[in-house]
Write an enzyme that holds these catalytic residues in place. Structure first.
Site, PDB file in Angstrom:
ATOM      1  N   GLU A 118      -4.005   1.636  -7.362  1.00  0.00           N
ATOM      2  CA  GLU A 118      -4.393   2.785  -6.544  1.00  0.00           C
ATOM      3  C   GLU A 118      -3.455   3.956  -6.838  1.00  0.00           C
ATOM      4  OE1 GLU A 118      -6.733   1.635  -2.793  1.00  0.00           O
ATOM      5  OE2 GLU A 118      -4.620   1.534  -2.271  1.00  0.00           O
ATOM      6  N   HIS A 144       0.845  -1.205   0.000  1.00  0.00           N
ATOM      7  CA  HIS A 144       0.000   0.000   0.000  1.00  0.00           C
ATOM      8  C   HIS A 144       0.878   1.252   0.000  1.00  0.00           C
ATOM      9  CE1 HIS A 144      -2.957   3.000   1.021  1.00  0.00           C
ATOM     10  NE2 HIS A 144      -3.889   2.118   0.671  1.00  0.00           N
ATOM     11  N   GLY A 183     -11.227   2.830   0.857  1.00  0.00           N
ATOM     12  CA  GLY A 183     -10.641   3.296   2.115  1.00  0.00           C
ATOM     13  C   GLY A 183     -11.683   3.949   2.996  1.00  0.00           C
ATOM     14  N   SER A 199     -10.475   7.050  -3.613  1.00  0.00           N
ATOM     15  CA  SER A 199     -11.654   7.922  -3.540  1.00  0.00           C
ATOM     16  C   SER A 199     -12.932   7.308  -4.116  1.00  0.00           C
ATOM     17  CB  SER A 199     -11.376   9.269  -4.221  1.00  0.00           C
ATOM     18  OG  SER A 199     -10.402   9.975  -3.497  1.00  0.00           O
TER      19      SER A 199
HETATM   20  P1  13P Z   1      -9.795   6.210  -0.071  1.00  0.00           P
HETATM   21  O1  13P Z   1     -10.915   5.358  -0.588  1.00  0.00           O
HETATM   22  O2  13P Z   1     -10.049   6.807   1.269  1.00  0.00           O
HETATM   23  O3  13P Z   1      -9.346   7.200  -1.107  1.00  0.00           O
HETATM   24  O4  13P Z   1      -8.543   5.221   0.166  1.00  0.00           O
HETATM   25  C1  13P Z   1      -8.182   4.345  -0.820  1.00  0.00           C
HETATM   26  C2  13P Z   1      -7.201   3.395  -0.254  1.00  0.00           C
HETATM   27  O5  13P Z   1      -6.093   3.753   0.098  1.00  0.00           O
HETATM   28  C3  13P Z   1      -7.631   1.994  -0.106  1.00  0.00           C
HETATM   29  O6  13P Z   1      -6.555   1.159   0.124  1.00  0.00           O
END
Ligand code: 13P
Length: 252
Positions: free
Chosen positions: A169, A100, A234, A213
């Site tokens: 991501e 990550h 997230g 997001s």
């Molecule tokens: P968000 O959905 O808060 O942007 O985070 C994404 C994330 O890092 C999932 O691993």
């Protein structure tokens, strides 16, 4: 809407306490009730402090639990503050997020991530392997270069491809409410797929998620990309309502 299996994976990051089991409980109820309507797999990746308690409490075939990182060392060792894949597996984790960007930004390299993947695979954990370019890399046209390097330097041919889910991501999209343009995303997912296929057998079918997001309003945009096998969520996964709405709206 196709009838292909879709993954909806929650990453709670450093949030949640014992009482947060109610979120898991509600998502589980929803998952059970909608099992015939939506062909989906729901996985929630929680902090290490919660995995044992949650896995004992949750008796369900309808959602799975995971964690978010591990130390690369396979057995016990003098590593203060760390836990290895075997300890997490025995505590009840079935899945583990590795690579990550929250951890890459703390200095985790592709080589270190490879060691973690190896040790988690040895424990028969399922891997959610994150890749993605930073804003700077995107702006300087290095998106494909970065993704290729992240894949090639962490993934080996001998790894079991069916135990690894890839999650694209883009770092600039995490927690910012910014998402890639759909055409751009289509190209990137195709590229990732072809890179993975170069490593594994041609007929391998790599699973690729999008993360960054994702929310209950923009999820509809992504359903126009059949190549995406699901989503890594997230912020919105820390609310059962938001998470459930994402799943429902995806299938609308
Ligand atoms: P968000 O959905 O808060 O942007 O985070 C994404 C994330 O890092 C999932 O691993």
């Amino acid at each position: 809407m196709t009838n292909k299996l879709r993954y909806f994976i929650g990453n709670w990051k450093m949030f949640g306490d014992f009482g947060s089991f109610r979120i898991i409980h509600r998502i589980n109820q929803f998952s059970y009730k909608s099992r015939k309507r939506f062909k989906k797999k729901i996985i929630i990746c929680v902090p290490n402090t919660l995995i044992h308690f949650f896995s004992k409490k949750l008796k369900s075939r309808f959602i799975s639990l995971g964690v978010q990182n591990c130390h690369h060392h396979q057995s016990y060792g003098p590593f203060t503050g760390s836990v290895n894949a075997s300890m997490l597996k025995r505590a009840g984790a079935e899945f583990i997020i590795l690579g990550h960007s929250d951890n890459r930004s703390e200095g985790e390299t592709n080589q270190l991530i490879k060691k973690k993947i190896k040790s988690a695979l040895n424990e028969k954990l399922n891997i959610i392997f994150c890749i993605g370019e930073t804003f700077k890399e995107k702006k300087s046209g290095k998106t494909f270069f970065t993704l290729r390097k992240q894949i090639r330097n962490s993934i080996e041919k001998k790894f079991k491809i069916n135990k690894i889910i890839f999650a694209y991501e883009p770092v600039w999209s995490i927690g910012t409410n910014k998402v890639p343009k759909i055409d751009e995303l289509k190209k990137i997912i195709k590229f990732i797929k072809s890179e993975i296929k170069k490593i594994f057998k041609k007929d391998s079918y790599p699973k690729i998620l999008y993360g960054g997001s994702v929310n209950d309003s923009n999820i509809r945009l992504f359903s126009s990309i059949p190549d995406i096998d699901g989503f890594l969520i997230g912020g919105a996964s820390q609310s059962s309502k938001k998470f459930i709405d994402i799943v429902k709206n995806y299938y609308k």
